[in-house]
Design a protein around this motif. Structure first.
Motif, short mmCIF file in Angstrom:
data_model
loop_
_atom_site.label_atom_id
_atom_site.label_comp_id
_atom_site.label_asym_id
_atom_site.label_seq_id
_atom_site.Cartn_x
_atom_site.Cartn_y
_atom_site.Cartn_z
N UNK A 227 39.51 84.35 58.17
CA UNK A 227 39.84 85.73 57.83
C UNK A 227 41.32 85.92 57.55
N UNK A 228 42.11 84.87 57.71
CA UNK A 228 43.56 84.96 57.50
C UNK A 228 43.94 84.43 56.12
N UNK A 229 45.00 85.02 55.55
CA UNK A 229 45.50 84.54 54.26
C UNK A 229 45.76 83.03 54.32
N UNK A 230 46.36 82.60 55.41
CA UNK A 230 46.62 81.17 55.60
C UNK A 230 46.03 80.81 56.95
N UNK A 231 44.77 80.35 56.93
CA UNK A 231 44.16 80.06 58.22
C UNK A 231 44.76 78.80 58.82
N UNK A 232 44.81 78.73 60.15
CA UNK A 232 45.56 77.64 60.81
C UNK A 232 45.14 76.27 60.30
N UNK A 233 46.14 75.40 60.15
CA UNK A 233 45.86 74.07 59.65
C UNK A 233 45.40 73.11 60.71
#
Length: 412
Positions: A227-233
């Protein structure tokens, strides 16, 4: 590094495995011949910008201070040669400035011979699961007792970092089980990324949950925080306690599934790289929404990430003609995610820490009996950048030791 050799425009150490034996130049180019037969060409403007003198970089920070547009003219070359220390020396006509270049650094940055600067630090290896498969598992009992940056720490971390970079997954064993110790472990790699779930989050069944993860029900294969623009890597899950019946962990290589989909159903694969799905986490106090394809490729057509979580998808909002093809492709993918050959299954033991690429791997969980015991994992997130930076530092320290050994034995 010999005191006679110039600085490099970075903090790294660059062993000299090959020497420069001849140099030719014209106003635009320097051509270097090495003693192993390779020939390398460097543009004058590239050399000027990548010099390591104090007119080009700040020696204290190794950050560039040169603005090319402030030079009196295009940096043409008046002369080039190799000096007694083996460094490339270039005189630039418009400034009458003589600059020296470290041969090890030049060879490592030879853009004329097809070196791919964006090649993975470790070759990527896709994998499938199966009954006899377990994650790469490493003994890590003494990690927190090692000195940060030491060879002892590196001996534990380096193979773990390599497994994550290559396969997207590693399991460290016999770490402390004190609550909160995950943060100290994670910081041996890099900064932790806070989210609305906290810096560290507890994965256990609890009343009034704000996520399905905080229940005892089964979780389907998914990536976290799509759901995040840059989801955790990167994600870490640290087992503090596990005495329940059930609750087996499941991991799938999303890249392996995506490649299998590309081979079996190319049209479905292309659809999932094109259609932007809604991913939404609308809790009582937060409202995260992002739109993205489920499979993303980089500019070269290589797999970059997967973004899959059925329980975090909002209503599909796309072109009318795309709706049925999109759902058809989705259901094909969903069926593949249930195929047992993709799944790697294991049981968490207290002291286990699983580190995985959250933009590549999908993780899942079997349901467990909430009253049969206790299951407590602590988790945290960080970025892919952190693990790549940490691994580059491992490689830098190895080069520094190699250069120190060469210097001690009379080499450069």
């Amino acid at each position: 590094m010999s005191a006679d050799l110039p600085l490099t425009p970075d903090y790294d150490a660059w062993p000299i495995h090959t020497d420069i034996i001849a140099v030719e130049s014209d106003p635009q180019l320097v051509t270097v011949r090495w003693n192993d037969g390779r020939q390398s060409r460097y543009h004058g403007i590239w050399l000027r910008e990548n010099a390591a003198d104090d007119s080009t970089i700040n020696p204290a920070t190794r950050e560039r201070i040169l603005d090319l547009s402030t030079l009196p003219a295009w940096p043409t070359i008046a002369d080039a040669e190799v000096d007694e220390a083996g460094a490339l020396c270039v005189t630039f006509a418009s400034e009458q400035r003589r600059l020296r270049f470290h041969p090890g650094w030049l060879r490592a940055h030879d853009y004329d011979n097809g070196e791919d600067p964006e090649a993975p630090l470790v070759p990527v290896t896709t994998w499938q699961g199966g009954e006899d498969k377990v994650p790469d598992s490493l003994e890590a009992a003494g990690l927190l007792d090692t000195e940060p940056g030491s060879e002892a720490e590196e001996a534990i971390l380096a193979p773990a970092l390599e497994s994550v970079l290559a396969k997207g997954l590693v399991r460290l064993r016999h770490l402390p089980t004190e609550p909160g110790s995950l943060e100290a472990i994670a910081r041996r790699i890099g900064p932790v990324r806070p989210t609305n779930f906290g810096l560290l989050f507890d994965v256990k069944a609890k009343p009034d949950p704000d996520s399905n993860a905080y229940t005892s029900i089964a979780l389907p294969p998914h990536t976290d925080l799509p759901t995040r623009e840059y989801h955790p890597g990167l994600q870490m899950l640290h087992c503090l306690e596990n005495s329940v019946e059930g609750g087996q962990a499941v991991m799938l290589d999303g890249f392996a599934v995506a490649e299998a989909l590309r081979e079996r159903d190319p049209e479905a694969f292309v659809t999932l790289t094109r259609v932007r799905w809604c991913f939404a986490n609308t809790a009582r106090t937060t409202d995260y929404v992002w739109y993205s394809p489920m499979i993303r490729l980089d500019e070269r057509g290589e797999l970059l990430e997967v973004r899959i979580a059925d329980f975090l998808r909002g209503p599909l909002q796309t072109d009318f003609e795309e709706v049925e093809p999109a759902y058809g492709a989705l259901m094909t993918l969903q069926a593949m995610l249930r195929e047992p050959e993709f799944a790697l299954r294991f049981t968490y033991e207290p002291g286990d820490l699983v580190i995985f690429d959250n933009r590549r791997l999908l993780h899942a969980r079997d349901a467990f009996e909430g009253d049969s015991g206790h299951r407590w994992l602590q988790g945290c997130y960080m970025e892919r950048d952190e693990i790549r930076s940490r691994y580059r530092m491992v490689k830098r320290r190895r080069r520094e030791r190699l250069v120190a050994t060469e210097t001690a034995h009379g080499g450069r």
